[in-house]
Structure formats: structure tokens, C-alpha cells
Design a protein around this motif. Structure first.
Motif, PDB file in Angstrom:
ATOM      1  N   ILE A  20       0.953  -1.144   0.012  1.00 23.35           N
ATOM      2  CA  ILE A  20       0.114   0.140  -0.051  1.00 23.35           C
ATOM      3  C   ILE A  20       0.806   1.392  -0.054  1.00 23.35           C
ATOM      4  O   ILE A  20       0.629   2.243  -0.586  1.00 23.35           O
ATOM      5  N   ALA A  21       2.155   1.165   0.658  1.00 24.70           N
ATOM      6  CA  ALA A  21       3.035   2.529   0.864  1.00 24.70           C
ATOM      7  C   ALA A  21       3.583   2.459  -0.504  1.00 24.70           C
ATOM      8  O   ALA A  21       4.045   3.921  -0.637  1.00 24.70           O
ATOM      9  N   LEU A  22       3.978   1.527  -1.241  1.00 28.71           N
ATOM     10  CA  LEU A  22       4.729   1.917  -2.719  1.00 28.71           C
ATOM     11  C   LEU A  22       4.366   3.104  -3.568  1.00 28.71           C
ATOM     12  O   LEU A  22       5.273   3.656  -3.728  1.00 28.71           O
ATOM     13  N   PRO A  23       3.108   3.189  -3.711  1.00 26.16           N
ATOM     14  CA  PRO A  23       2.790   4.179  -4.644  1.00 26.16           C
ATOM     15  C   PRO A  23       3.014   5.630  -3.823  1.00 26.16           C
ATOM     16  O   PRO A  23       3.423   6.462  -4.843  1.00 26.16           O
ATOM     17  N   PHE A  24       3.119   5.635  -2.625  1.00 26.48           N
ATOM     18  CA  PHE A  24       3.195   6.917  -2.088  1.00 26.48           C
ATOM     19  C   PHE A  24       4.794   7.285  -1.976  1.00 26.48           C
ATOM     20  O   PHE A  24       5.042   8.614  -1.801  1.00 26.48           O
ATOM     21  N   VAL A  25       5.596   6.413  -1.847  1.00 29.12           N
ATOM     22  CA  VAL A  25       7.016   6.420  -2.054  1.00 29.12           C
ATOM     23  C   VAL A  25       7.471   6.708  -3.189  1.00 29.12           C
ATOM     24  O   VAL A  25       8.668   7.014  -3.490  1.00 29.12           O
ATOM     25  N   ALA A  26       6.685   6.384  -4.390  1.00 24.31           N
ATOM     26  CA  ALA A  26       7.228   6.577  -5.737  1.00 24.31           C
ATOM     27  C   ALA A  26       7.670   8.010  -5.933  1.00 24.31           C
ATOM     28  O   ALA A  26       8.693   8.113  -6.652  1.00 24.31           O
ATOM     29  N   VAL A  27       7.162   8.861  -5.547  1.00 25.41           N
ATOM     30  CA  VAL A  27       7.555  10.308  -5.764  1.00 25.41           C
ATOM     31  C   VAL A  27       8.895  10.736  -5.010  1.00 25.41           C
ATOM     32  O   VAL A  27       9.728  11.135  -5.780  1.00 25.41           O
ATOM     33  N   PRO A  28       9.307  10.229  -3.850  1.00 24.95           N
ATOM     34  CA  PRO A  28      10.468  10.496  -3.090  1.00 24.95           C
ATOM     35  C   PRO A  28      11.449   9.707  -4.079  1.00 24.95           C
ATOM     36  O   PRO A  28      12.569  10.050  -4.151  1.00 24.95           O
ATOM     37  N   LEU A  29      11.015   8.607  -4.348  1.00 25.93           N
ATOM     38  CA  LEU A  29      12.053   7.568  -5.079  1.00 25.93           C
ATOM     39  C   LEU A  29      12.431   8.162  -6.447  1.00 25.93           C
ATOM     40  O   LEU A  29      13.683   7.860  -7.040  1.00 25.93           O
ATOM     41  N   ALA A  30      11.535   8.739  -7.044  1.00 26.99           N
ATOM     42  CA  ALA A  30      11.697   9.427  -8.429  1.00 26.99           C
ATOM     43  C   ALA A  30      13.007  10.653  -8.408  1.00 26.99           C
ATOM     44  O   ALA A  30      13.612  10.790  -9.340  1.00 26.99           O
ATOM     45  N   ARG A  31      13.371  10.861  -7.144  1.00 29.09           N
ATOM     46  CA  ARG A  31      14.701  11.801  -7.041  1.00 29.09           C
ATOM     47  C   ARG A  31      15.921  11.037  -7.453  1.00 29.09           C
ATOM     48  O   ARG A  31      16.870  11.528  -7.872  1.00 29.09           O
ATOM     49  N   LEU A  32      15.639   9.542  -7.284  1.00 28.54           N
ATOM     50  CA  LEU A  32      16.841   8.749  -7.324  1.00 28.54           C
ATOM     51  C   LEU A  32      16.868   8.609  -8.965  1.00 28.54           C
ATOM     52  O   LEU A  32      15.531   8.525  -9.699  1.00 28.54           O
TER      53      LEU A  32
END
Length: 155
Positions: A20-32
Motif C-alpha cells: 500500500i505504501a509503495l505508490p506513496f514512496v514513488a515520488v520521493p524515489l523519483a529523485r533517484l
């Protein structure tokens, strides 16, 4: 270790919050970069598997490690698929199809590898899985260093 179906269900359900959390961490991960995301995801997955090899007898610890594994795969797979599409150029759909094919082959072969390694114990199984992840990461890194063919000029 997991002894009954209720413990197995609880083990599997423990990964739901990460899914459930993965879609929400996609934006911060996009910095990588995509490659950074692949590296992070594979390292998380491999660390979870190695941790499970040493602490696989405690269901609560195993539940947390499975959640970390699911998170690692959930980071790696989209980045790898997107990278394949970007590197595919005009053959983007074909490149993404090949990437998805490799995911399906892995998902199909995984249970066979597990069944073959299971008689040798959980530590051996976890070690094999960790080595396969590290080998995949190595091949990915080699592939990133191979010069790309010159693309023909667009019309």
C-alpha cells in the motif's frame, strides 16, 4: 519457522502495508535515477533474504523481512521496466515486453528453484536467492556500461 496455514497467512498479510505504501514512496524515489532505484531495490531484497537466512525461525522477524523483500521488489520492478522502455528507443514496446517476459520467467522458475533447494534447508534456499539477486544486479550494471548502438536519425 511457519508451521501452519494461519501463520503463513499472517506472514503474507505482513507485506500488505508495504504494498500500500509503495505508490506513496514513488515520488520521493523519483529523485533517484532509475539505476539508483534498481540498486536500492535489489540491495533491500538481498538484505532481506540474507537476514531471513539467519533469523528465519522467528515468524515475526520473518514477516518484517518479507515486507522488506516486497518493498525491494516493488522498487526494482517498475524502475527496471521503465529503464527497458527508455533504452528501447523506437522499439520501446518490444523492449518492455522482453523485460516483462523476464519477470514472468523468474516468477515461473522461482518455485522450481525453491523446491529444488528446500531439501537442503532454508539457509541454502535464502543463499541461492540472494546470489541470484546479486547476479541480476551485476548483469544490470554490466548492461548499463555497454555502449548503446547509434540510433538512426529520425525522419
Amino acid at each position: 519457522m511457519v508451521d501452519n496455514s494461519a501463520e503463513l497467512l499472517a506472514l503474507r498479510a505482513g507485506a500488505l502495508p508495504v504494498m500500500i505504501a509503495l505508490p506513496f514512496v514513488a515520488v520521493p524515489l523519483a529523485r533517484l535515477s532509475k539505476h539508483g532505484q534498481i540498486l536500492l531495490g535489489v540491495l533491500l531484497s538481498a538484505a532481506a533474504i540474507v537476514g531471513a537466512a539467519f533469523e528465519g525461525t522467528h515468524p515475526a522477524v520473518l514477516t518484517v523481512l518479507l515486507a522488506i523483500l516486497v518493498g525491494g521488489v516493488g522498487i526494482t520492478a517498475p524502475a527496471a521496466l521503465q529503464s527497458a522502455g527508455e533504452l528501447g528507443g523506437e522499439s520501446r514496446a518490444a523492449a518492455m515486453s522482453v523485460a516483462m517476459f523476464s519477470f514472468y520467467v523468474g516468477a515461473t522458475i522461482g518455485p522450481l528453484v525453491a523446491a529444488a533447494a528446500a531439501p537442503h534447508g532454508f539457509v541454502v534456499l535464502a543463499g541461492i536467492l540472494a546470489l541470484l539477486l546479486v547476479a541480476a544486479l551485476g548483469l544490470t550494471m554490466v548492461g548499463l556500461r555497454v555502449p548503446r548502438a547509434v540510433q538512426p536519425a529520425s525522419r
